[in-house]
Design a protein around this motif. Structure first.
Motif, PDB file in Angstrom:
ATOM      1  N   ARG A  36       0.795  -1.227   0.000  1.00 30.74           N
ATOM      2  CA  ARG A  36       0.000   0.000   0.000  1.00 30.74           C
ATOM      3  C   ARG A  36       0.826   1.275   0.000  1.00 30.74           C
ATOM      4  NH1 ARG A  36      -5.022  -0.766   3.993  1.00 30.74           N
ATOM      5  NH2 ARG A  36      -6.391  -1.193   2.235  1.00 30.74           N
ATOM      6  N   SER A  37       2.128   1.147  -0.156  1.00 29.94           N
ATOM      7  CA  SER A  37       3.000   2.319  -0.071  1.00 29.94           C
ATOM      8  C   SER A  37       3.903   2.407  -1.295  1.00 29.94           C
ATOM      9  CB  SER A  37       3.848   2.238   1.208  1.00 29.94           C
ATOM     10  OG  SER A  37       4.659   3.379   1.325  1.00 29.94           O
ATOM     11  N   ILE A  38       3.662   3.427  -2.106  1.00 28.31           N
ATOM     12  CA  ILE A  38       4.439   3.677  -3.323  1.00 28.31           C
ATOM     13  C   ILE A  38       5.212   4.972  -3.133  1.00 28.31           C
ATOM     14  CG2 ILE A  38       4.313   4.148  -5.801  1.00 28.31           C
ATOM     15  CD1 ILE A  38       3.463   1.293  -5.040  1.00 28.31           C
ATOM     16  N   ARG A  39       6.464   4.976  -3.535  1.00 27.37           N
ATOM     17  CA  ARG A  39       7.278   6.185  -3.458  1.00 27.37           C
ATOM     18  C   ARG A  39       8.004   6.389  -4.779  1.00 27.37           C
ATOM     19  NH1 ARG A  39       4.477   6.602   0.257  1.00 27.37           N
ATOM     20  NH2 ARG A  39       4.976   7.006   2.429  1.00 27.37           N
ATOM     21  N   TYR A  40       8.376   7.622  -5.023  1.00 30.12           N
ATOM     22  CA  TYR A  40       9.113   7.995  -6.231  1.00 30.12           C
ATOM     23  C   TYR A  40      10.388   8.711  -5.824  1.00 30.12           C
ATOM     24  CZ  TYR A  40       4.901   7.023  -8.932  1.00 30.12           C
ATOM     25  OH  TYR A  40       3.828   6.406  -9.516  1.00 30.12           O
ATOM     26  N   ARG A  41      11.442   8.493  -6.590  1.00 34.77           N
ATOM     27  CA  ARG A  41      12.674   9.261  -6.417  1.00 34.77           C
ATOM     28  C   ARG A  41      12.620  10.424  -7.404  1.00 34.77           C
ATOM     29  NH1 ARG A  41      17.230   4.692  -7.032  1.00 34.77           N
ATOM     30  NH2 ARG A  41      16.288   4.770  -9.089  1.00 34.77           N
ATOM     31  N   ARG A  42      12.969  11.603  -6.924  1.00 31.54           N
ATOM     32  CA  ARG A  42      12.933  12.788  -7.794  1.00 31.54           C
ATOM     33  C   ARG A  42      13.770  12.582  -9.050  1.00 31.54           C
ATOM     34  NH1 ARG A  42      10.553  17.257  -5.192  1.00 31.54           N
ATOM     35  NH2 ARG A  42      10.478  16.982  -2.955  1.00 31.54           N
ATOM     36  N   ARG A  43      14.915  11.949  -8.928  1.00 28.57           N
ATOM     37  CA  ARG A  43      15.776  11.752 -10.096  1.00 28.57           C
ATOM     38  C   ARG A  43      15.103  10.868 -11.136  1.00 28.57           C
ATOM     39  NH1 ARG A  43      19.686   8.886  -6.355  1.00 28.57           N
ATOM     40  NH2 ARG A  43      19.033   6.717  -6.437  1.00 28.57           N
ATOM     41  N   ASP A  44      14.264   9.908 -10.709  1.00 27.18           N
ATOM     42  CA  ASP A  44      13.533   9.077 -11.663  1.00 27.18           C
ATOM     43  C   ASP A  44      12.430   9.869 -12.360  1.00 27.18           C
ATOM     44  OD1 ASP A  44      15.067   6.789 -11.154  1.00 27.18           O
ATOM     45  OD2 ASP A  44      13.751   6.160  -9.511  1.00 27.18           O
ATOM     46  N   LEU A  45      11.793  10.765 -11.625  1.00 32.07           N
ATOM     47  CA  LEU A  45      10.763  11.617 -12.230  1.00 32.07           C
ATOM     48  C   LEU A  45      11.378  12.539 -13.278  1.00 32.07           C
ATOM     49  CD1 LEU A  45       8.774  12.633  -9.016  1.00 32.07           C
ATOM     50  CD2 LEU A  45       8.223  10.797 -10.645  1.00 32.07           C
ATOM     51  N   ILE A  46      12.529  13.109 -12.950  1.00 33.15           N
ATOM     52  CA  ILE A  46      13.215  14.003 -13.885  1.00 33.15           C
ATOM     53  C   ILE A  46      13.677  13.228 -15.110  1.00 33.15           C
ATOM     54  CG2 ILE A  46      15.273  15.441 -14.195  1.00 33.15           C
ATOM     55  CD1 ILE A  46      14.904  16.209 -11.163  1.00 33.15           C
ATOM     56  N   ALA A  47      14.256  12.047 -14.900  1.00 32.40           N
ATOM     57  CA  ALA A  47      14.729  11.228 -16.027  1.00 32.40           C
ATOM     58  C   ALA A  47      13.571  10.845 -16.938  1.00 32.40           C
ATOM     59  CB  ALA A  47      15.434   9.977 -15.511  1.00 32.40           C
ATOM     60  N   TRP A  48      12.425  10.490 -16.368  1.00 32.20           N
ATOM     61  CA  TRP A  48      11.256  10.115 -17.166  1.00 32.20           C
ATOM     62  C   TRP A  48      10.787  11.314 -17.987  1.00 32.20           C
ATOM     63  CZ3 TRP A  48       6.138  11.900 -16.744  1.00 32.20           C
ATOM     64  CH2 TRP A  48       5.237  11.237 -17.568  1.00 32.20           C
ATOM     65  N   ALA A  49      10.687  12.483 -17.356  1.00 32.15           N
ATOM     66  CA  ALA A  49      10.243  13.688 -18.066  1.00 32.15           C
ATOM     67  C   ALA A  49      11.220  14.038 -19.183  1.00 32.15           C
ATOM     68  CB  ALA A  49      10.090  14.855 -17.089  1.00 32.15           C
ATOM     69  N   GLU A  50      12.508  13.908 -18.931  1.00 30.06           N
ATOM     70  CA  GLU A  50      13.504  14.212 -19.959  1.00 30.06           C
ATOM     71  C   GLU A  50      13.429  13.229 -21.125  1.00 30.06           C
ATOM     72  OE1 GLU A  50      17.245  14.532 -17.902  1.00 30.06           O
ATOM     73  OE2 GLU A  50      16.833  16.614 -17.359  1.00 30.06           O
ATOM     74  N   SER A  51      13.007  12.004 -20.852  1.00 27.93           N
ATOM     75  CA  SER A  51      12.878  11.016 -21.932  1.00 27.93           C
ATOM     76  C   SER A  51      11.744  11.368 -22.893  1.00 27.93           C
ATOM     77  CB  SER A  51      12.665   9.617 -21.358  1.00 27.93           C
ATOM     78  OG  SER A  51      11.333   9.453 -20.874  1.00 27.93           O
ATOM     79  N   LEU A  52      10.870  12.257 -22.487  1.00 26.90           N
ATOM     80  CA  LEU A  52       9.732  12.668 -23.319  1.00 26.90           C
ATOM     81  C   LEU A  52      10.028  13.914 -24.152  1.00 26.90           C
ATOM     82  CD1 LEU A  52       6.866  12.208 -20.700  1.00 26.90           C
ATOM     83  CD2 LEU A  52       7.586  10.604 -22.477  1.00 26.90           C
ATOM     84  N   LEU A  53      11.203  14.500 -23.952  1.00 26.23           N
ATOM     85  CA  LEU A  53      11.545  15.735 -24.668  1.00 26.23           C
ATOM     86  C   LEU A  53      11.605  15.512 -26.178  1.00 26.23           C
ATOM     87  CD1 LEU A  53      14.394  17.278 -22.500  1.00 26.23           C
ATOM     88  CD2 LEU A  53      12.096  18.186 -22.834  1.00 26.23           C
ATOM     89  N   VAL A  54      11.065  16.447 -26.911  1.00 28.38           N
ATOM     90  CA  VAL A  54      11.151  16.457 -28.368  1.00 28.38           C
ATOM     91  C   VAL A  54      11.488  17.876 -28.810  1.00 28.38           C
ATOM     92  CG1 VAL A  54       9.569  14.527 -28.721  1.00 28.38           C
ATOM     93  CG2 VAL A  54       8.673  16.835 -28.620  1.00 28.38           C
ATOM     94  N   ALA A  55      12.067  17.998 -29.995  1.00 25.94           N
ATOM     95  CA  ALA A  55      12.450  19.311 -30.506  1.00 25.94           C
ATOM     96  C   ALA A  55      11.381  19.922 -31.398  1.00 25.94           C
ATOM     97  CB  ALA A  55      13.769  19.209 -31.275  1.00 25.94           C
ATOM     98  N   ASN A  56      10.489  19.076 -31.931  1.00 24.82           N
ATOM     99  CA  ASN A  56       9.427  19.594 -32.789  1.00 24.82           C
ATOM    100  C   ASN A  56       8.268  18.597 -32.827  1.00 24.82           C
ATOM    101  OD1 ASN A  56       9.886  17.623 -34.965  1.00 24.82           O
ATOM    102  ND2 ASN A  56      11.809  18.737 -35.259  1.00 24.82           N
ATOM    103  N   THR A  57       7.162  18.992 -33.401  1.00 24.85           N
ATOM    104  CA  THR A  57       5.976  18.154 -33.392  1.00 24.85           C
ATOM    105  C   THR A  57       6.123  16.906 -34.245  1.00 24.85           C
ATOM    106  OG1 THR A  57       5.002  19.478 -35.154  1.00 24.85           O
ATOM    107  CG2 THR A  57       4.412  20.056 -32.893  1.00 24.85           C
TER     108      THR A  57
END
Length: 63
Positions: A36-57
């Motif tokens: 019942r206990s889920i936690r996230y590491r900030r570095r994993d959240l940042i890495a995931w968000a950076e993996s979604l980066l694109v330069a154009n549509t």
């Protein structure tokens, strides 16, 4: 490590979105402390968000 509410706020998504990603995949890595206990590491959240980066549509359509 931070809980899912803080992680959702950090990313700008809802807690429900994080829950759905945990079931379906595709979201940030997480730590399952207990059944019942889920936690996230900030570095994993940042890495995931950076993996979604694109330069154009056009790049976004190729995912």
């Amino acid at each position: 490590m931070i809980n899912e509410r803080v992680a959702a706020d950090f990313l700008g998504y809802t807690v429900r979105a994080l829950q759905n990603w945990r079931v379906r995949g595709g979201g940030p890595d997480f730590v399952k402390v207990s059944s019942r206990s889920i936690r996230y590491r900030r570095r994993d959240l940042i890495a995931w968000a950076e993996s979604l980066l694109v330069a154009n549509t056009t790049q976004a359509d190729n995912r």
